[in-house]
Design a protein around this motif. Structure first.
Motif, PDB file in Angstrom:
ATOM      1  N   GLY A  79      14.134  -4.964  42.883  1.00  0.00           N
ATOM      2  CA  GLY A  79      12.974  -5.582  42.245  1.00  0.00           C
ATOM      3  C   GLY A  79      11.653  -5.204  42.867  1.00  0.00           C
ATOM      4  O   GLY A  79      10.822  -6.061  43.159  1.00  0.00           O
ATOM      5  N   ASP A  80      11.423  -3.892  43.063  1.00  0.00           N
ATOM      6  CA  ASP A  80      10.184  -3.461  43.716  1.00  0.00           C
ATOM      7  C   ASP A  80       8.939  -3.942  42.984  1.00  0.00           C
ATOM      8  O   ASP A  80       7.885  -4.121  43.602  1.00  0.00           O
ATOM      9  CB  ASP A  80      10.164  -1.930  43.812  1.00  0.00           C
ATOM     10  CG  ASP A  80      11.123  -1.407  44.865  1.00  0.00           C
ATOM     11  OD1 ASP A  80      11.530  -2.202  45.729  1.00  0.00           O
ATOM     12  OD2 ASP A  80      11.481  -0.215  44.810  1.00  0.00           O
ATOM     13  N   GLN A  81       9.077  -4.168  41.652  1.00  0.00           N
ATOM     14  CA  GLN A  81       7.903  -4.613  40.886  1.00  0.00           C
ATOM     15  C   GLN A  81       7.468  -6.023  41.255  1.00  0.00           C
ATOM     16  O   GLN A  81       6.399  -6.481  40.842  1.00  0.00           O
ATOM     17  CB  GLN A  81       8.183  -4.534  39.376  1.00  0.00           C
ATOM     18  CG  GLN A  81       9.218  -5.512  38.836  1.00  0.00           C
ATOM     19  CD  GLN A  81      10.640  -4.986  38.901  1.00  0.00           C
ATOM     20  OE1 GLN A  81      10.988  -4.260  39.827  1.00  0.00           O
ATOM     21  NE2 GLN A  81      11.450  -5.348  37.916  1.00  0.00           N
ATOM     22  N   TYR A  82       8.318  -6.734  42.044  1.00  0.00           N
ATOM     23  CA  TYR A  82       7.976  -8.095  42.468  1.00  0.00           C
ATOM     24  C   TYR A  82       7.506  -8.158  43.916  1.00  0.00           C
ATOM     25  O   TYR A  82       7.259  -9.237  44.439  1.00  0.00           O
ATOM     26  CB  TYR A  82       9.180  -9.015  42.296  1.00  0.00           C
ATOM     27  CG  TYR A  82       9.653  -9.137  40.871  1.00  0.00           C
ATOM     28  CD1 TYR A  82       8.975  -9.934  39.952  1.00  0.00           C
ATOM     29  CD2 TYR A  82      10.779  -8.448  40.441  1.00  0.00           C
ATOM     30  CE1 TYR A  82       9.407 -10.038  38.634  1.00  0.00           C
ATOM     31  CE2 TYR A  82      11.226  -8.549  39.128  1.00  0.00           C
ATOM     32  CZ  TYR A  82      10.530  -9.339  38.241  1.00  0.00           C
ATOM     33  OH  TYR A  82      10.959  -9.442  36.933  1.00  0.00           O
ATOM     34  N   ARG A  83       7.406  -7.002  44.571  1.00  0.00           N
ATOM     35  CA  ARG A  83       7.043  -7.002  45.989  1.00  0.00           C
ATOM     36  C   ARG A  83       5.697  -7.685  46.233  1.00  0.00           C
ATOM     37  O   ARG A  83       5.484  -8.318  47.269  1.00  0.00           O
ATOM     38  CB  ARG A  83       6.994  -5.566  46.524  1.00  0.00           C
ATOM     39  CG  ARG A  83       8.337  -4.847  46.510  1.00  0.00           C
ATOM     40  CD  ARG A  83       9.208  -5.248  47.664  1.00  0.00           C
ATOM     41  NE  ARG A  83      10.550  -4.692  47.512  1.00  0.00           N
ATOM     42  CZ  ARG A  83      11.619  -5.141  48.138  1.00  0.00           C
ATOM     43  NH1 ARG A  83      11.489  -6.170  48.952  1.00  0.00           N
ATOM     44  NH2 ARG A  83      12.796  -4.611  47.947  1.00  0.00           N
ATOM     45  N   HIS A  84       4.778  -7.536  45.279  1.00  0.00           N
ATOM     46  CA  HIS A  84       3.465  -8.144  45.473  1.00  0.00           C
ATOM     47  C   HIS A  84       3.548  -9.657  45.568  1.00  0.00           C
ATOM     48  O   HIS A  84       2.729 -10.295  46.223  1.00  0.00           O
ATOM     49  CB  HIS A  84       2.523  -7.736  44.326  1.00  0.00           C
ATOM     50  CG  HIS A  84       2.882  -8.323  43.001  1.00  0.00           C
ATOM     51  ND1 HIS A  84       3.923  -7.848  42.226  1.00  0.00           N
ATOM     52  CD2 HIS A  84       2.335  -9.355  42.310  1.00  0.00           C
ATOM     53  CE1 HIS A  84       3.996  -8.554  41.119  1.00  0.00           C
ATOM     54  NE2 HIS A  84       3.061  -9.480  41.150  1.00  0.00           N
ATOM     55  N   ASP A  89       3.001 -14.362  49.046  1.00  0.00           N
ATOM     56  CA  ASP A  89       3.594 -15.601  49.548  1.00  0.00           C
ATOM     57  C   ASP A  89       4.872 -15.261  50.307  1.00  0.00           C
ATOM     58  O   ASP A  89       5.963 -15.241  49.730  1.00  0.00           O
ATOM     59  CB  ASP A  89       3.904 -16.558  48.390  1.00  0.00           C
ATOM     60  CG  ASP A  89       4.441 -17.904  48.879  1.00  0.00           C
ATOM     61  OD1 ASP A  89       4.584 -18.087  50.110  1.00  0.00           O
ATOM     62  OD2 ASP A  89       4.726 -18.777  48.031  1.00  0.00           O
ATOM     63  N   PRO A  90       4.781 -14.948  51.604  1.00  0.00           N
ATOM     64  CA  PRO A  90       5.963 -14.565  52.386  1.00  0.00           C
ATOM     65  C   PRO A  90       7.034 -15.650  52.451  1.00  0.00           C
ATOM     66  O   PRO A  90       8.162 -15.378  52.869  1.00  0.00           O
ATOM     67  CB  PRO A  90       5.380 -14.283  53.783  1.00  0.00           C
ATOM     68  CG  PRO A  90       3.936 -14.000  53.556  1.00  0.00           C
ATOM     69  CD  PRO A  90       3.545 -14.873  52.402  1.00  0.00           C
ATOM     70  N   ASP A  91       6.687 -16.865  52.049  1.00  0.00           N
ATOM     71  CA  ASP A  91       7.630 -17.987  52.065  1.00  0.00           C
ATOM     72  C   ASP A  91       8.344 -18.154  50.722  1.00  0.00           C
ATOM     73  O   ASP A  91       9.149 -19.065  50.560  1.00  0.00           O
ATOM     74  CB  ASP A  91       6.850 -19.265  52.384  1.00  0.00           C
ATOM     75  CG  ASP A  91       7.682 -20.297  53.108  1.00  0.00           C
ATOM     76  OD1 ASP A  91       8.578 -19.919  53.877  1.00  0.00           O
ATOM     77  OD2 ASP A  91       7.443 -21.493  52.892  1.00  0.00           O
ATOM     78  N   LEU A  92       8.077 -17.258  49.770  1.00  0.00           N
ATOM     79  CA  LEU A  92       8.574 -17.443  48.409  1.00  0.00           C
ATOM     80  C   LEU A  92      10.096 -17.571  48.349  1.00  0.00           C
ATOM     81  O   LEU A  92      10.626 -18.414  47.617  1.00  0.00           O
ATOM     82  CB  LEU A  92       8.108 -16.289  47.519  1.00  0.00           C
ATOM     83  CG  LEU A  92       8.472 -16.354  46.041  1.00  0.00           C
ATOM     84  CD1 LEU A  92       7.370 -15.714  45.201  1.00  0.00           C
ATOM     85  CD2 LEU A  92       9.801 -15.659  45.746  1.00  0.00           C
ATOM     86  N   HIS A  93      10.813 -16.741  49.109  1.00  0.00           N
ATOM     87  CA  HIS A  93      12.282 -16.783  49.029  1.00  0.00           C
ATOM     88  C   HIS A  93      12.832 -18.117  49.508  1.00  0.00           C
ATOM     89  O   HIS A  93      13.797 -18.633  48.941  1.00  0.00           O
ATOM     90  CB  HIS A  93      12.904 -15.624  49.814  1.00  0.00           C
ATOM     91  CG  HIS A  93      12.548 -15.585  51.262  1.00  0.00           C
ATOM     92  ND1 HIS A  93      11.245 -15.527  51.719  1.00  0.00           N
ATOM     93  CD2 HIS A  93      13.340 -15.598  52.374  1.00  0.00           C
ATOM     94  CE1 HIS A  93      11.245 -15.497  53.049  1.00  0.00           C
ATOM     95  NE2 HIS A  93      12.502 -15.545  53.469  1.00  0.00           N
TER      96      HIS A  93
END
Length: 267
Positions: A79-84, A89-93
Motif C-alpha cells: 500500500g505505498d499509496q497510503y504511506r503519506h 500520523d505515525p500512530d495511525l496503525h
C-alpha cells in the motif's frame, strides 16, 4: 461509504460493518487495511446515525496478524499509496488496531477461523465478541522471537484471569473457540458461519436502546476500570446523572407508559 482495497465498509441499518478483506492472506494486516480501519472508526463516531459497529473478516478468517512472509522478504506491509497517511500520523496503525483509540460507539467482533497474533490483540479493543465454533485464537509472537506489542501484556490480564493471560502470552499456543469462551476472551460461541449473524443481532439490540445512554455506559465502564470503588462510583454519577436530563430519557419513560417502542433522537 469509504474503505480501501483491504477493508470493506457497509451499513446494516444503524450498524456500520467493517470487514477485513484480504482473504488470500487470512486477512493479515496491511497498510491499506489499517488506513481503512482507522477511517472506519472515525466515520462511525462522526455519524450520529451509526449506533454500533461490527468488525469481522472476509473469507472465513478474522485476522492472522502481521504478514510475516512479507516482512521476511522486506516487502513491508504494502500500500505505498497510503504511506503519506503514516507519515502524517505515525500512530495511525495503533489507532486502527484499537490500541490507542477507543470508539465512542460499541464494537462487536464477529470471528471465524484464525484470530491470532495481531488479530487477538485487536480483538482486545472490541467490546463484545462472538466466535464461530472452529475459530482459533492465540498470541504466537514469542514463538517467533517477537513481542505482542499491540497491548496484550497490559490488556489481557485485565480482561481474563492472569493465569490464563500469562499462559497465552508465554506459550504462544493456539486456543480453540470453546476454550476462549471458557476463560472469558469471547462471550459467545456459535455454529461456524453464523458469527456475523449473531454479532449483527447483538448490535441491533444495542441500536434499539437510547444512544446517549449506551455511549455514556460504555465510557463509564472504561473510565472507571482502574479507579478505586469510591472513585469509580463518583465518576459514574458524573457520567450518569446528565443522561436523566435528556429528551431521550423522557421518551423512554413515555414509550414504556404508552406500551410502544421508543423513538430516540440523541437529544
Amino acid at each position: 461509504m469509504g474503505g480501501t482495497e483491504h477493508l470493506d465498509v457497509r451499513r446494516e441499518g444503524a450498524t456500520l460493518v467493517l470487514t477485513l478483506n484480504r482473504p488470500e492472506a487470512k486477512n493479515a494486516l496491511s497498510l491499506p487495511m489499517l488506513v481503512g480501519l482507522y477511517d472506519g472508526w472515525l466515520a462511525a463516531d462522526a455519524d450520529d446515525g451509526v449506533r454500533s459497529v461490527v468488525l469481522t473478516g472476509a473469507g472465513g478468517d478474522f485476522c492472522a496478524g502481521m504478514d510475516l512472509k512479507a516482512l521476511a522478504g522486506d516487502q513491508g506491509m504494502g500500500g505505498d499509496q497510503y504511506r503519506h497517511r503514516m507519515k502524517a500520523d505515525p500512530d495511525l496503525h495503533w489507532k486502527a488496531m484499537l490500541r490507542h483509540h477507543r470508539p465512542r460507539k460499541p464494537v462487536v467482533a464477529a470471528v471465524e477461523g484464525y484470530c491470532v497474533a495481531g488479530g487477538t490483540e485487536m480483538l482486545q479493543g472490541t467490546d463484545i465478541r462472538v466466535a464461530g465454533r472452529s475459530a482459533t485464537f492465540g498470541l504466537f509472537e514469542v514463538r517467533r522471537g517477537l513481542f505482542p506489542i499491540g497491548g496484550s501484556t497490559v490488556r489481557l490480564p485485565r480482561q481474563i484471569p492472569r493465569t490464563h493471560a500469562l499462559e497465552m502470552l508465554l506459550t504462544g499456543r493456539p486456543y480453540p473457540a470453546e476454550e476462549a469462551e471458557r476463560i472469558g476472551l469471547v462471550g459467545h460461541v456459535v455454529p461456524d458461519g453464523t458469527a456475523l449473524d449473531k454479532a449483527l443481532a447483538i448490535a441491533e439490540r444495542i441500536n434499539a436502546c437510547g444512544p446517549l445512554a449506551v455511549e455514556a455506559v460504555k465510557a463509564s465502564v472504561y473510565e472507571t476500570a482502574e479507579l478505586t470503588e469510591a472513585e469509580g462510583l463518583a465518576a459514574e454519577l458524573r457520567r450518569g446523572w446528565p443522561v436523566f436530563d435528556t429528551d431521550d430519557a423522557k421518551e423512554g419513560a413515555r414509550a414504556f407508559a404508552e406500551k410502544r417502542e421508543p423513538h430516540y433522537r440523541r437529544a
